[in-house]
Motif scaffolding. Structure first.
Motif, PDB file in Angstrom:
ATOM      1  N   ASP A  81      43.490  38.545  29.299  1.00  0.00           N
ATOM      2  CA  ASP A  81      44.498  39.545  29.684  1.00  0.00           C
ATOM      3  C   ASP A  81      43.843  40.815  30.210  1.00  0.00           C
ATOM      4  OD1 ASP A  81      43.486  40.030  27.122  1.00  0.00           O
ATOM      5  OD2 ASP A  81      45.321  40.987  26.414  1.00  0.00           O
ATOM      6  N   VAL A  82      42.726  41.222  29.581  1.00  0.00           N
ATOM      7  CA  VAL A  82      41.999  42.398  30.062  1.00  0.00           C
ATOM      8  C   VAL A  82      41.423  42.123  31.440  1.00  0.00           C
ATOM      9  CG1 VAL A  82      40.019  43.925  29.649  1.00  0.00           C
ATOM     10  CG2 VAL A  82      41.487  43.227  27.740  1.00  0.00           C
ATOM     11  N   ALA A  83      40.884  40.937  31.626  1.00  0.00           N
ATOM     12  CA  ALA A  83      40.288  40.582  32.916  1.00  0.00           C
ATOM     13  C   ALA A  83      41.314  40.644  34.038  1.00  0.00           C
ATOM     14  CB  ALA A  83      39.678  39.186  32.832  1.00  0.00           C
ATOM     15  N   ARG A  84      42.481  40.093  33.795  1.00  0.00           N
ATOM     16  CA  ARG A  84      43.529  40.125  34.819  1.00  0.00           C
ATOM     17  C   ARG A  84      43.936  41.558  35.139  1.00  0.00           C
ATOM     18  NH1 ARG A  84      45.167  35.548  31.798  1.00  0.00           N
ATOM     19  NH2 ARG A  84      46.640  36.806  30.572  1.00  0.00           N
ATOM     20  N   ALA A  85      44.021  42.377  34.107  1.00  0.00           N
ATOM     21  CA  ALA A  85      44.441  43.767  34.308  1.00  0.00           C
ATOM     22  C   ALA A  85      43.410  44.560  35.106  1.00  0.00           C
ATOM     23  CB  ALA A  85      44.703  44.435  32.960  1.00  0.00           C
ATOM     24  N   VAL A  86      42.121  44.382  34.781  1.00  0.00           N
ATOM     25  CA  VAL A  86      41.112  45.190  35.474  1.00  0.00           C
ATOM     26  C   VAL A  86      40.902  44.708  36.909  1.00  0.00           C
ATOM     27  CG1 VAL A  86      39.974  45.897  33.334  1.00  0.00           C
ATOM     28  CG2 VAL A  86      39.136  43.864  34.551  1.00  0.00           C
ATOM     29  N   LEU A  87      41.100  43.404  37.156  1.00  0.00           N
ATOM     30  CA  LEU A  87      40.992  42.938  38.532  1.00  0.00           C
ATOM     31  C   LEU A  87      42.155  43.472  39.369  1.00  0.00           C
ATOM     32  CD1 LEU A  87      39.555  41.299  40.692  1.00  0.00           C
ATOM     33  CD2 LEU A  87      40.876  39.295  39.962  1.00  0.00           C
ATOM     34  N   ALA A  88      43.355  43.432  38.812  1.00  0.00           N
ATOM     35  CA  ALA A  88      44.507  44.002  39.519  1.00  0.00           C
ATOM     36  C   ALA A  88      44.293  45.488  39.783  1.00  0.00           C
ATOM     37  CB  ALA A  88      45.777  43.772  38.707  1.00  0.00           C
ATOM     38  N   GLU A  89      43.739  46.181  38.811  1.00  0.00           N
ATOM     39  CA  GLU A  89      43.446  47.607  38.970  1.00  0.00           C
ATOM     40  C   GLU A  89      42.434  47.835  40.091  1.00  0.00           C
ATOM     41  OE1 GLU A  89      42.684  50.740  35.586  1.00  0.00           O
ATOM     42  OE2 GLU A  89      40.798  49.706  36.042  1.00  0.00           O
ATOM     43  N   ALA A  90      41.423  46.979  40.151  1.00  0.00           N
ATOM     44  CA  ALA A  90      40.411  47.119  41.197  1.00  0.00           C
ATOM     45  C   ALA A  90      41.016  46.933  42.580  1.00  0.00           C
ATOM     46  CB  ALA A  90      39.290  46.107  40.969  1.00  0.00           C
ATOM     47  N   THR A 108      37.655  33.485  33.992  1.00  0.00           N
ATOM     48  CA  THR A 108      37.741  33.508  35.454  1.00  0.00           C
ATOM     49  C   THR A 108      38.933  32.712  35.960  1.00  0.00           C
ATOM     50  OG1 THR A 108      35.333  33.713  35.533  1.00  0.00           O
ATOM     51  CG2 THR A 108      36.430  33.146  37.586  1.00  0.00           C
ATOM     52  N   THR A 109      39.307  31.656  35.260  1.00  0.00           N
ATOM     53  CA  THR A 109      40.475  30.869  35.652  1.00  0.00           C
ATOM     54  C   THR A 109      41.709  31.753  35.806  1.00  0.00           C
ATOM     55  OG1 THR A 109      39.613  28.871  34.590  1.00  0.00           O
ATOM     56  CG2 THR A 109      41.984  28.963  34.965  1.00  0.00           C
ATOM     57  N   GLY A 110      41.856  32.710  34.900  1.00  0.00           N
ATOM     58  CA  GLY A 110      43.005  33.603  34.955  1.00  0.00           C
ATOM     59  C   GLY A 110      42.963  34.610  36.088  1.00  0.00           C
ATOM     60  N   LEU A 111      41.812  34.754  36.736  1.00  0.00           N
ATOM     61  CA  LEU A 111      41.682  35.706  37.840  1.00  0.00           C
ATOM     62  C   LEU A 111      42.113  35.111  39.180  1.00  0.00           C
ATOM     63  CD1 LEU A 111      38.230  37.366  37.048  1.00  0.00           C
ATOM     64  CD2 LEU A 111      40.521  38.039  36.293  1.00  0.00           C
ATOM     65  N   LEU A 112      42.136  33.793  39.282  1.00  0.00           N
ATOM     66  CA  LEU A 112      42.437  33.158  40.560  1.00  0.00           C
ATOM     67  C   LEU A 112      43.795  33.582  41.121  1.00  0.00           C
ATOM     68  CD1 LEU A 112      41.121  29.521  39.877  1.00  0.00           C
ATOM     69  CD2 LEU A 112      39.825  31.559  40.535  1.00  0.00           C
ATOM     70  N   ARG A 120      43.233  39.376  48.278  1.00  0.00           N
ATOM     71  CA  ARG A 120      41.876  39.921  48.390  1.00  0.00           C
ATOM     72  C   ARG A 120      40.875  38.866  47.935  1.00  0.00           C
ATOM     73  NH1 ARG A 120      42.274  45.686  47.932  1.00  0.00           N
ATOM     74  NH2 ARG A 120      44.173  46.229  49.078  1.00  0.00           N
ATOM     75  N   ILE A 121      39.662  38.973  48.445  1.00  0.00           N
ATOM     76  CA  ILE A 121      38.603  38.024  48.105  1.00  0.00           C
ATOM     77  C   ILE A 121      38.166  38.191  46.652  1.00  0.00           C
ATOM     78  CG2 ILE A 121      36.219  37.329  48.592  1.00  0.00           C
ATOM     79  CD1 ILE A 121      38.041  36.556  50.826  1.00  0.00           C
ATOM     80  N   LEU A 122      38.027  37.064  45.951  1.00  0.00           N
ATOM     81  CA  LEU A 122      37.334  37.003  44.668  1.00  0.00           C
ATOM     82  C   LEU A 122      36.137  36.086  44.866  1.00  0.00           C
ATOM     83  CD1 LEU A 122      37.034  37.504  41.604  1.00  0.00           C
ATOM     84  CD2 LEU A 122      38.459  35.468  41.238  1.00  0.00           C
ATOM     85  N   LEU A 123      34.946  36.640  44.755  1.00  0.00           N
ATOM     86  CA  LEU A 123      33.716  35.858  44.866  1.00  0.00           C
ATOM     87  C   LEU A 123      33.269  35.510  43.450  1.00  0.00           C
ATOM     88  CD1 LEU A 123      31.495  34.711  46.684  1.00  0.00           C
ATOM     89  CD2 LEU A 123      30.324  36.906  46.516  1.00  0.00           C
ATOM     90  N   VAL A 124      33.359  34.237  43.095  1.00  0.00           N
ATOM     91  CA  VAL A 124      33.065  33.813  41.724  1.00  0.00           C
ATOM     92  C   VAL A 124      31.560  33.717  41.515  1.00  0.00           C
ATOM     93  CG1 VAL A 124      33.321  31.981  40.012  1.00  0.00           C
ATOM     94  CG2 VAL A 124      35.256  32.605  41.484  1.00  0.00           C
ATOM     95  N   GLU A 125      31.061  34.472  40.559  1.00  0.00           N
ATOM     96  CA  GLU A 125      29.661  34.474  40.137  1.00  0.00           C
ATOM     97  C   GLU A 125      29.607  35.170  38.783  1.00  0.00           C
ATOM     98  OE1 GLU A 125      25.855  33.694  39.899  1.00  0.00           O
ATOM     99  OE2 GLU A 125      26.760  33.226  41.830  1.00  0.00           O
ATOM    100  N   PRO A 126      29.116  34.574  37.711  1.00  0.00           N
ATOM    101  CA  PRO A 126      28.387  33.308  37.643  1.00  0.00           C
ATOM    102  C   PRO A 126      29.157  32.156  37.007  1.00  0.00           C
ATOM    103  CG  PRO A 126      27.816  34.622  35.754  1.00  0.00           C
ATOM    104  CD  PRO A 126      28.870  35.406  36.526  1.00  0.00           C
ATOM    105  N   ALA A 127      30.477  32.262  36.810  1.00  0.00           N
ATOM    106  CA  ALA A 127      31.238  31.194  36.160  1.00  0.00           C
ATOM    107  C   ALA A 127      31.035  29.864  36.884  1.00  0.00           C
ATOM    108  CB  ALA A 127      32.719  31.555  36.109  1.00  0.00           C
ATOM    109  N   VAL A 128      31.118  28.759  36.151  1.00  0.00           N
ATOM    110  CA  VAL A 128      30.604  27.482  36.630  1.00  0.00           C
ATOM    111  C   VAL A 128      31.665  26.420  36.890  1.00  0.00           C
ATOM    112  CG1 VAL A 128      29.120  25.527  35.967  1.00  0.00           C
ATOM    113  CG2 VAL A 128      28.376  27.868  35.521  1.00  0.00           C
ATOM    114  N   ALA A 129      32.729  26.362  36.132  1.00  0.00           N
ATOM    115  CA  ALA A 129      33.614  25.192  36.097  1.00  0.00           C
ATOM    116  C   ALA A 129      34.067  24.736  37.485  1.00  0.00           C
ATOM    117  CB  ALA A 129      34.840  25.486  35.239  1.00  0.00           C
ATOM    118  N   ASP A 130      34.095  23.420  37.689  1.00  0.00           N
ATOM    119  CA  ASP A 130      34.579  22.843  38.948  1.00  0.00           C
ATOM    120  C   ASP A 130      35.985  23.323  39.284  1.00  0.00           C
ATOM    121  OD1 ASP A 130      32.234  21.407  39.032  1.00  0.00           O
ATOM    122  OD2 ASP A 130      33.187  19.433  39.124  1.00  0.00           O
ATOM    123  N   SER A 131      36.808  23.489  38.269  1.00  0.00           N
ATOM    124  CA  SER A 131      38.218  23.825  38.485  1.00  0.00           C
ATOM    125  C   SER A 131      38.418  25.170  39.173  1.00  0.00           C
ATOM    126  CB  SER A 131      38.968  23.817  37.148  1.00  0.00           C
ATOM    127  OG  SER A 131      38.349  24.693  36.215  1.00  0.00           O
TER     128      SER A 131
END
Length: 397
Positions: A81-90, A108-112, A120-131
């Motif tokens: 929930d914090v991750a989603r909030a701070v990405l939206a804020e950014a 990271t799944t919740g950020l997609l 806006r672009i989200l460049l995923v690094e370093p999370a790994v999952a195929d999904s």
């Protein structure tokens, strides 16, 4: 010469030349967990590598086409929930052009969908999952980090699978672990090898007694090579706990991928073990890696680590996209990045147009112990290049 910028230090911050002061900055958010988890070490390495990568790619100016690069740091606290909030804020308040993150695959799944909502672009690094580049991803997500299929196809190649190989798998019960084991099983298809059991444990597990006994029982009566494959990130020391249970009394081997250097200290207990890893600083021979190793050694009195190289690769991708995009907006960046190739400390990477996963090399290693080196050395056996792997396409554009 890149070496001319060695005097620039991260401790002094990202200095912006005076001539660029009046230009509008290009804002980039680094969205990672910096508190609340043992995985924060991964985030810190990623940040260091990203900053070094920007310096290298801009010849120390920290600007692109006269515009200074401004980094905005966001702490996800490893909470979805914090991750989603701070990405939206950014995206909304800080008005960043793009964001880079995050550390945990689950977070990271919740950020997609946030990237899709704000376009806006989200460049995923370093999370790994195929999904993360799978069916639930979207066209705004690009991924410089390797994925679970790369980990596991490389790991499978290192095991040299055939009909005499029997494997029990151990992973954590979330996206990283589940995707990893699914990829490993896929990599074994057609080799004749058999997965006899799959075990999943909660993140942070420290007691592996019961799960170890179940894996021993599943393997001990098999006629052939018997291996426990461990795919666990973070704390818990699963290899050490299982090794203490003496799997060798049943002829069982342990196998697992490489890790950050502090964790590699424990690998001294496994001389000769073969596996696969994303990066080791001595294994890749190219000018970018030479610069990274030299500069990191000079500034931090030690070599760059696993995720430092990943952060640098992400920064190099960003700067190339900024330099080649016809317009510095989301659509311009997407057009520039789809199919884009660029050089990194571990060689060339390419964003696959179909799902935006960066195709890249992996390292097949064999553990060597040197009393003069604090950690076990993952000595190069072979560089596993993208053409040696068949990485499934996660999402069709």
């Amino acid at each position: 010469m890149k070496r001319a910028f060695a005097a620039l230090t991260l401790a002094a911050g990202l200095a912006v030349p005076a001539a660029a002061q009046d230009a509008d900055p290009i804002k980039i958010a680094l969205v990672h967990g910096m508190s609340g988890s043992p995985l924060e070490a991964f985030s810190k390495q990623t940040h260091t590598g990203f900053e070094l990568g920007l310096e290298y790619a801009t010849d120390g100016t920290m600007e692109v086409n006269g515009r200074p690069i401004e980094i905005i740091y966001k702490d996800t606290q490893f909470k979805p929930d914090v991750a989603r909030a701070v990405l939206a804020e950014a995206y909304a308040d800080d008005e960043v052009l793009l964001a880079v993150g995050a550390t945990s695959s689950g977070v990271t799944t919740g950020l997609l969908p946030i990237a899709e909502e704000y376009e806006r672009i989200l460049l995923v690094e370093p999370a790994v999952a195929d999904s993360l580049t799978g069916p639930d991803s979207n066209r705004y997500v690009f991924k410089t980090s390797r994925n679970s299929s790369m980990d596991m196809q490389a790991q499978a190649l290192a095991l040299k699978p055939d009909e005499n190989l029997y494997v029990a798998t151990l992973a954590e019960d979330y996206a990283f672990g589940r995707d990893g084991i699914a990829a490993f099983k896929s990599a074994l298809e057609g080799t004749g090898a058999t997965v006899v059991t799959e075990e999943y444990v909660p993140q942070g597990t420290t007691d592996y007694t019961a799960v170890g006994e179940r894996m021993f029982n599943a393997l001990k009566d098999q006629e052939g090579r018997k291996v426990i494959l461990i795919y666990v990130a973070g704390s818990g020391d699963a290899p050490g706990k299982l090794q203490a249970m003496d799997p060798s009394r049943f002829g069982i081997e342990l196998s697992f991928g490489g890790n950050i250097l502090p964790a590699m200290v424990g690998y001294k207990a496994y001389p000769g073990m073969e596996g696969a890893v994303y990066y080791y600083y001595e294994a890749f021979d190219n000018p970018i890696n030479d610069w990274l190793v030299e500069e990191h050694q000079a500034r931090f009195d030690g070599p760059p680590d696993f995720f430092t190289a990943g952060g640098m690769a992400a920064a190099l991708a960003v700067v190339k996209a900024l330099n080649t995009a016809e317009t510095l907006d989301t659509e311009g960046l997407i057009a520039a990045m789809e199919g884009m190739s660029w050089d990194t400390p571990k060689g060339e990477m390419t964003f696959r147009p179909e799902d935006h996963q960066a195709l890249q090399s992996m390292l097949h290693f064999k553990i060597r112990v040197d009393d003069d080196v604090a950690w076990a050395i993952p000595e190069k056996v072979e560089i596993i290049t993208p053409d040696m792997m068949d990485i499934p396409i996660g999402r069709e554009n």
